[in-house]
Design a protein around this motif. Structure first.
Motif, short mmCIF file in Angstrom:
data_model
loop_
_atom_site.label_atom_id
_atom_site.label_comp_id
_atom_site.label_asym_id
_atom_site.label_seq_id
_atom_site.Cartn_x
_atom_site.Cartn_y
_atom_site.Cartn_z
N LEU A 181 0.91 -1.30 -0.05
CA LEU A 181 0.02 0.08 0.11
C LEU A 181 0.90 1.16 -0.01
O LEU A 181 0.46 2.22 -0.79
N ASP A 182 2.04 1.27 0.80
CA ASP A 182 2.68 2.31 0.87
C ASP A 182 3.30 2.67 -0.62
O ASP A 182 3.90 4.01 -0.80
N LYS A 183 3.74 1.58 -1.44
CA LYS A 183 4.45 2.01 -2.63
C LYS A 183 3.29 2.33 -3.66
O LYS A 183 3.61 2.57 -4.84
N GLY A 184 1.94 2.49 -3.30
CA GLY A 184 0.92 2.83 -4.33
C GLY A 184 0.11 1.81 -4.82
O GLY A 184 -0.74 2.00 -5.76
N ALA A 185 0.19 0.33 -4.47
CA ALA A 185 -0.61 -0.50 -4.93
C ALA A 185 -1.79 -0.56 -4.46
O ALA A 185 -2.24 0.03 -3.37
N ALA A 186 -2.91 -0.82 -5.33
CA ALA A 186 -4.31 -1.03 -4.77
C ALA A 186 -4.29 -2.51 -4.23
O ALA A 186 -3.96 -3.30 -5.19
N VAL A 187 -4.84 -2.86 -3.00
CA VAL A 187 -5.04 -4.32 -2.62
C VAL A 187 -6.32 -4.70 -2.36
O VAL A 187 -7.12 -4.05 -1.54
N PHE A 188 -6.75 -5.95 -2.67
CA PHE A 188 -8.06 -6.23 -2.44
C PHE A 188 -7.68 -7.66 -1.58
O PHE A 188 -7.10 -8.48 -2.02
N LEU A 189 -8.17 -7.97 -0.45
CA LEU A 189 -7.90 -9.03 0.64
C LEU A 189 -9.12 -9.94 0.65
O LEU A 189 -10.09 -9.44 1.16
N THR A 190 -8.82 -11.13 0.51
CA THR A 190 -9.98 -12.37 0.85
C THR A 190 -9.02 -13.30 1.22
O THR A 190 -7.76 -13.32 1.40
N THR A 191 -9.41 -14.28 1.80
CA THR A 191 -8.97 -15.54 2.51
C THR A 191 -8.90 -16.76 2.01
O THR A 191 -9.89 -17.16 1.27
N CYS A 192 -7.91 -17.61 2.11
CA CYS A 192 -7.93 -19.02 1.81
C CYS A 192 -8.32 -19.83 2.71
O CYS A 192 -8.31 -21.10 2.43
N ASN A 193 -8.36 -19.42 4.11
CA ASN A 193 -8.96 -20.17 5.04
C ASN A 193 -9.58 -19.23 6.21
O ASN A 193 -9.10 -18.55 6.87
N ALA A 194 -10.90 -19.83 6.42
CA ALA A 194 -11.91 -18.72 7.19
C ALA A 194 -11.23 -18.85 8.58
O ALA A 194 -11.62 -17.99 9.50
N THR A 195 -10.67 -19.83 9.18
CA THR A 195 -10.30 -19.99 10.52
C THR A 195 -9.19 -19.40 11.10
O THR A 195 -8.78 -19.27 12.08
N THR A 196 -8.46 -19.00 9.96
CA THR A 196 -7.14 -18.35 10.23
C THR A 196 -7.13 -16.75 10.04
O THR A 196 -6.16 -16.07 10.29
N VAL A 197 -8.20 -16.25 9.95
CA VAL A 197 -8.56 -14.89 9.83
C VAL A 197 -8.45 -14.13 11.20
O VAL A 197 -9.29 -14.67 12.26
N ARG A 198 -7.91 -12.96 11.36
CA ARG A 198 -8.05 -12.29 12.60
C ARG A 198 -8.67 -10.98 12.17
O ARG A 198 -8.23 -10.26 11.43
N ASP A 199 -10.12 -10.79 12.67
CA ASP A 199 -10.87 -9.79 12.37
C ASP A 199 -10.15 -8.50 12.66
O ASP A 199 -10.34 -7.34 11.89
N GLU A 200 -9.50 -8.27 13.68
CA GLU A 200 -8.66 -6.97 13.89
C GLU A 200 -7.60 -6.69 12.80
O GLU A 200 -7.17 -5.32 12.46
N VAL A 201 -7.21 -7.72 12.24
CA VAL A 201 -6.10 -7.69 11.21
C VAL A 201 -6.77 -6.86 9.95
O VAL A 201 -6.34 -6.09 9.22
N VAL A 202 -7.78 -7.57 9.54
CA VAL A 202 -8.69 -6.92 8.34
C VAL A 202 -9.10 -5.71 8.53
O VAL A 202 -8.93 -4.65 7.78
N ALA A 203 -9.65 -5.31 9.82
CA ALA A 203 -9.86 -4.08 10.07
C ALA A 203 -8.84 -2.81 10.14
O ALA A 203 -8.87 -1.71 9.44
N TRP A 204 -7.63 -3.37 10.36
CA TRP A 204 -6.44 -2.43 10.57
C TRP A 204 -6.04 -2.06 8.99
O TRP A 204 -5.70 -0.97 8.73
N LEU A 205 -6.16 -3.43 8.44
CA LEU A 205 -5.63 -3.12 6.99
C LEU A 205 -6.56 -2.31 6.11
O LEU A 205 -6.28 -1.49 5.15
N ARG A 206 -7.87 -2.56 6.44
CA ARG A 206 -8.83 -1.67 5.70
C ARG A 206 -8.74 -0.17 6.01
O ARG A 206 -8.81 0.83 5.10
N ALA A 207 -8.42 0.02 7.23
CA ALA A 207 -8.08 1.54 7.67
C ALA A 207 -6.81 2.15 7.04
O ALA A 207 -6.85 3.27 6.86
#
Length: 372
Positions: free
Chosen positions: A52-78
């Motif tokens: 993101l800092d280098k200017g890329a647009a990023v879309f995130l989805t997961t390969c495994n629903a059990t390994t997601v941390r919701d606070e990580v998703v919220a942080w990266l959305r912010a």
């Protein structure tokens, strides 16, 4: 809660200098639209932030629903990423995330399991993807059957990925998670490791180091010989091996390795673990109803005999534990960033199909890691 998370993240950054250097070395990424299907745990943040800092647009989805941390998703959305992922999302929501990622119009993919590529190749048209990276053995097997329409670079088979993460870290962190969550040690227990690839080798070695008596089940003749040369009691997955086991770990990358026929031979109280990429190596449906005893420990009773399912049959070390150590995963993430830097420049100009990530791309990471 966020204060604890912020302190965790600061600690992670402190111990991931190779990732920081890899992010700083990336070129200007304006115009890059990168769709990622990956584990979304804390350790992924420094790499995504670098993009993101280098200017890329990023879309995130997961390969495994059990390994997601919701606070990580919220942080990266912010921080500016788009995302469709949350912990324990349903299979339908996972499929929707894949569809949204492709509808977003990525120029490049970064995958763990080839879900995006699989969905894209199952239909006509779609975004004009210029290239992809794949990080898992199961994803590579899937891609080999697809005839990719763009260059895909395999970085799972690298000495600094397969030889470190697969060979050593999965086994170590699996047993650390098991001991912490069950409040048990492996002393005196009979462990059956199903599969003697790099991951299975590490799982077996650490189990023995932690006090277990270990057997190995392997159907590939070459790997079976390798297991026997390593000194393991190794052979096919027979009823006798199943009946002796007190803990069974699947490490094959294949679906339903332990299903209804195998369950018939298990002793009461046997633990079932999976360290593969997704939760299909154990036929969880064949286990019947599940009753939680402890977090990540469930009792099941197929054929009226109690068994214990660990981490829901999902990837044990990252679902029930923290996954790789920060210092070890620093090497992995630095390699990922080096691979993406190559993909966005020279890599996307290669012929369509599956390619190894060139040694010249990742060798400097190995040198830097060995020197610290």
């Amino acid at each position: 809660m966020m204060d604890v998370f912020a302190r965790e993240l600061a600690w992670a950054r402190l111990h991931m200098p190779l990732t920081r250097a890899g992010g700083e070395a990336l070129p200007d990424l304006k115009g890059i639209r990168l769709a990622c299907s990956m584990h979304l745990d804390l350790k992924m943040i420094p790499a995504v932030e670098a993009l993101l800092d280098k200017g890329a647009a990023v879309f995130l989805t997961t390969c495994n629903a059990t390994t997601v941390r919701d606070e990580v998703v919220a942080w990266l959305r912010a921080r500016g990423a788009e995302a469709h992922a949350w912990k324990d999302m349903s299979p339908e929501a996972l499929a929707e995330g894949t569809a949204r990622a492709l509808a977003w119009g990525p120029t490049h993919l970064c995958e763990m399991g080839a879900d995006l590529s699989g969905a894209l190749h199952a239909r006509e048209g779609g975004p004009a993807v210029r290239g992809s990276l794949e990080a898992t053995g199961s994803g590579i097997a899937r891609l080999r059957a697809l005839s990719p329409r763009y260059p895909v670079f395999n970085w799972d088979d690298l000495p600094i990925k397969e030889g470190l993460h697969n060979r050593w870290l999965v086994g170590l962190t699996t047993w650390l998670a098991f001991c912490e969550r069950t409040h048990l040690s492996l002393h005196g227990k009979r462990v059956l490791v199903v599969g003697h690839g790099r991951v299975g080798q590490g799982v077996a070695d650490v189990a023995r180091a932690f006090g277990a008596t270990v057997e190995v089940a392997e159907r590939d003749a070459a790997r079976l010989l390798e297991a026997r040369y390593a000194g393991w009691d190794a052979g096919p997955l027979t009823p006798e091996r199943l009946a002796r086991a007190e803990v069974i770990v699947t490490a094959t990358g294949a679906a339903r390795v332990i299903g209804a026929p195998e369950l018939a031979h298990l002793r009461a109280g046997c633990f079932l673990l999976n360290v593969g990429h997704v939760a299909d190596e154990l036929d969880v449906a064949a286990l019947g109803p599940r009753r939680e005893l402890l977090p990540h420990v469930e009792e099941v009773s197929p054929r009226g005999r109690p068994l214990y399912l660990f981490a829901g049959g999902s990837m044990a070390n990252l679902t029930a534990g923290w996954g790789d150590s920060l210092n070890a995963f620093d090497v992995t993430l630095a390699t990922l960033l080096a691979g993406l830097g190559f993909l966005f420049t020279e890599g996307e100009r290669q012929a369509p199909g599956l390619h190894p990530l060139p040694r010249a791309v990742w060798a400097s990471v190995a040198v830097a890691a060995a020197a610290r």
